[in-house]
Design a protein around this motif. Structure first.
Motif: not given
Length: 319
Positions: A28-33, A149-160, A194-198, A256-259
């Motif tokens: 997820x750190x690489x995905x956020x980068x 390439x998992x599609x929900x990876x991309x969709x989760x990143x879209x939210x962030x 989870x991906x946007x702590x603010x 797995x993202x919830x923490x």
């Protein structure tokens, strides 16, 4: 009392069954980068709806892999200083819906932004590009390709990415942003927080996309989770790759993202939910370490939960 899943006391201790990949945090750190390196190229198009207290726009931005993502954007009129904002996410296969149900928040001076998920019922773009099945289901899109390439990876990143865009709006106080949604929208709310702590506050109702293996073991891989059964029948009929498959799905499992969440949370749960079983929801809820409040409906399933919209409205009232 009728019981679909575990007793409530057991649910409150349940930690989930789907494996957490060993490189989950690195993934997820690489995905956020990748997300941060993507120029969003934000475009605002005036929408054909008029209200006296807000301006309405179709908002477009570029997400990871080059997809153009659409959201409805309501900007309050007459703000004297930056104010709160609310992100809204829709259910599986749906869309951002009508402008109507966003207007109460805009009337209170909230910026409201409601995202269309890629390839679902709205205006967002699905650029595809994954090896393997694309016929049925977004959970399994990219499952036979690299984890990136998992599609929900991309969709989760879209939210962030949308959260980042909204936090940069001059009319928005970046420390007063909330997120909400039901079902898939509840899952995306968890992912966004989870991906946007603010994110300050988040309300998630019977969140989807949690604890896939538990869904399978309960024989509830139907309705919204039907594609799990379809995948095994088509691509692994003897379940020789079952552990591999569920571990791969662990990258896009919200438990797995919830923490990572720092927001104050409100969760709505129906204990007779056979679409998103209560134990799968609690797998994520129990991993949230920030302040949280549960609204539990013992006799209700994946349906309207009486009074909950009002409680969510009040929950966000002090943003």
């Amino acid at each position: 009392m009728p019981q679909l899943d575990m007793p409530l006391k057991q649910l409150q201790q349940y930690e989930g069954r789907t494996p957490r990949p060993h490189d989950f945090d690195e993934y997820w750190e690489k995905a956020l980068e990748e997300m941060r390196a993507t120029d969003p190229a934000v475009e605002l198009v005036p929408a054909p709806i008029s209200v006296p207290y807000a301006e309405c726009y179709d908002l477009y931005f570029t997400g990871v892999k080059g997809a153009r993502v659409h959201a409805k954007y309501l900007k309050p009129k007459g703000l004297q200083q930056p104010g709160p904002a609310l992100l809204h996410f829709h259910g599986y296969s749906g869309s951002s819906g009508d402008w109507y149900d966003k207007l109460p928040y805009a009337a209170l001076g909230y910026t409201v932004v409601s995202m269309d998920c890629r390839g679902q019922g709205g205006k967002s773009e699905d650029v595809g590009g994954a090896i393997g099945n694309t016929l049925r289901g977004h959970i399994i899109r990219g499952l036979d390709d690299a984890p990136e390439q998992l599609l929900f990876r991309h969709i989760f990143l879209d939210t962030a990415q949308l959260a980042s865009i909204v936090m940069d709006f001059p009319d928005v106080d970046p420390d007063r942003v909330g997120a909400t949604g039901w079902s898939q929208g509840g899952a995306l709310t968890v992912a966004c927080a989870a991906l946007t702590p603010r994110i300050k506050k988040a309300a998630s109702v019977y969140p989807f996309l949690s604890d896939y293996r538990r869904v399978w073991e309960m024989d509830l891989a139907k309705d919204a989770y039907e594609e799990l059964r379809i995948y095994f029948r088509l691509f692994d009929p003897q379940h020789k790759r079952e552990d591999e498959v569920f571990t791969r799905l662990g990258y896009i499992d919200i438990q797995n993202l919830a923490p990572r969440i720092r927001a104050e949370m409100l969760f709505g749960v129906g204990l007779m939910d056979s679409v998103c079983p209560p134990s799968t929801q609690f797998a994520a809820i129990n991993k949230v370490a920030s302040p949280k409040r549960l609204e539990i409906y013992p006799d209700f399933g994946h349906e309207g939960l009486p009074g909950l919209h009002d409680k969510i409205f009040q929950f966000f009232a002090d943003l």
